[in-house]
Design an enzyme around this catalytic site. Structure first.
Site, PDB file in Angstrom:
ATOM      1  N   HIS A   7       1.060  -1.109   0.016  1.00 38.63           N
ATOM      2  CA  HIS A   7       0.179   0.035   0.075  1.00 38.63           C
ATOM      3  C   HIS A   7       0.846   1.072  -0.044  1.00 38.63           C
ATOM      4  O   HIS A   7       0.564   2.261  -0.743  1.00 38.63           O
ATOM      5  CB  HIS A   7      -0.984  -0.043   1.048  1.00 38.63           C
ATOM      6  CG  HIS A   7      -1.894   0.975   1.430  1.00 38.63           C
ATOM      7  ND1 HIS A   7      -3.262   1.020   1.168  1.00 38.63           N
ATOM      8  CD2 HIS A   7      -1.560   2.368   1.653  1.00 38.63           C
ATOM      9  CE1 HIS A   7      -3.956   2.224   1.411  1.00 38.63           C
ATOM     10  NE2 HIS A   7      -2.726   3.027   1.699  1.00 38.63           N
ATOM     11  N   GLU A   8       1.806   1.253   0.840  1.00 38.20           N
ATOM     12  CA  GLU A   8       2.670   2.459   1.048  1.00 38.20           C
ATOM     13  C   GLU A   8       3.553   2.640  -0.219  1.00 38.20           C
ATOM     14  O   GLU A   8       3.945   3.782  -0.716  1.00 38.20           O
ATOM     15  CB  GLU A   8       3.443   2.472   2.316  1.00 38.20           C
ATOM     16  CG  GLU A   8       2.522   2.439   3.768  1.00 38.20           C
ATOM     17  CD  GLU A   8       1.708   3.533   3.579  1.00 38.20           C
ATOM     18  OE1 GLU A   8       1.812   4.691   2.988  1.00 38.20           O
ATOM     19  OE2 GLU A   8       0.574   3.437   4.124  1.00 38.20           O
ATOM     20  N   HIS A  11       2.077   4.657  -3.099  1.00 37.64           N
ATOM     21  CA  HIS A  11       2.066   5.821  -2.786  1.00 37.64           C
ATOM     22  C   HIS A  11       3.583   6.539  -3.082  1.00 37.64           C
ATOM     23  O   HIS A  11       3.539   7.586  -3.960  1.00 37.64           O
ATOM     24  CB  HIS A  11       2.016   6.418  -1.343  1.00 37.64           C
ATOM     25  CG  HIS A  11       0.510   6.005  -0.689  1.00 37.64           C
ATOM     26  ND1 HIS A  11      -0.659   6.380  -1.506  1.00 37.64           N
ATOM     27  CD2 HIS A  11      -0.055   5.684   0.272  1.00 37.64           C
ATOM     28  CE1 HIS A  11      -1.666   6.270  -1.001  1.00 37.64           C
ATOM     29  NE2 HIS A  11      -1.406   5.721   0.261  1.00 37.64           N
TER      30      HIS A  11
END
Lengths: 128, 105
Positions: A7-8, A11
């Protein structure tokens, strides 16, 4: 933990590939959160079952919307309606942006196929 | 490389077969229905596999045309949604540092 790191990393990938106004443009933030929820496994069928969210037909998209809104509200001092509007405006574009995978990597098989396509990219684009 | 001398299928034929078999699998059906609310369409992978094999065996110009058109359609479909943000030419130099609020984008 793999899911959280993935998820990170979505980003981080978005930060590196585009001019993302993380703090001044809630649509940019919404787009990255939609992509992260979509591509990280956050909204897999099993993860939703563990959260006692039961759904099948197109439920993945419901989960992505909800989790994107939650993520925005966790880091920005805005009301839910503003976050929801931002997600609605960018959803069509960002949900279908599967970079860098080219597909939603549901499991290792999909990830392996995505990596194979990446390794083959020169042959692919020079022969279409 | 445009269609012509030195051309070969964009993917190895084994890749078309693998994509077709993955698309037809029960697991993919369920995942696709969970994500998109409809059954997956696998016919194009089958047609592409047939075209790839036909090109491998007979160097068919029609097979080459069909494969190119199919893959161009896939690329168009993947790019049809406009981006929300402007793409970069290279990552920011301070990509690894905490985000500074006074220097957005």
């Amino acid at each position: 933990m793999n899911r959280v790191v993935t998820h990170e990393l979505i980003h981080a990938f978005d930060h590196c590939r585009a001019h993302v106004n993380w703090f001044t443009n809630v649509r940019h933030l919404a787009c990255s959160e939609v992509r992260a929820a979509n591509l990280s496994g956050d909204c897999s069928f099993l993860n939703e079952i563990f959260r006692l969210h039961f759904g099948l037909k197109q439920h993945h998209q419901t989960c992505v919307r909800d989790r994107a809104i939650r993520s925005i509200l966790a880091v920005r001092n805005i009301n839910k309606e503003v976050a929801q509007k931002a997600v609605d405006e960018v959803f069509e574009s960002c949900f279908n942006d599967h970079e860098p995978f080219g597909r939603i990597p549901h499991n290792k098989t999909y990830a392996r196929y995505a990596h194979r396509d990446f390794q083959n990219r020169d042959r692919y684009y020079s022969n279409i | 490389m445009a269609e012509g001398e030195g051309w070969r299928p964009p993917r190895p034929c084994e890749a078309y077969r693998a994509e077709w078999e993955l698309c037809r699998s029960a697991g993919h059906f369920l995942r696709h229905y969970y994500v998109h609310g409809e059954r997956p369409a696998c016919g194009q992978w089958r047609r592409d596999l047939a075209s790839c094999r036909e090109w491998e065996e007979r160097r068919s110009a029609e097979a080459q045309r069909s494969l190119c058109e199919s893959e161009r359609a896939r690329v168009r479909a993947a790019r049809k949604h406009g981006l929300v943000w402007a793409p970069r030419q290279s990552p920011p130099e301070d990509w690894h540092l905490p985000l500074p609020e006074d220097k957005d984008g």
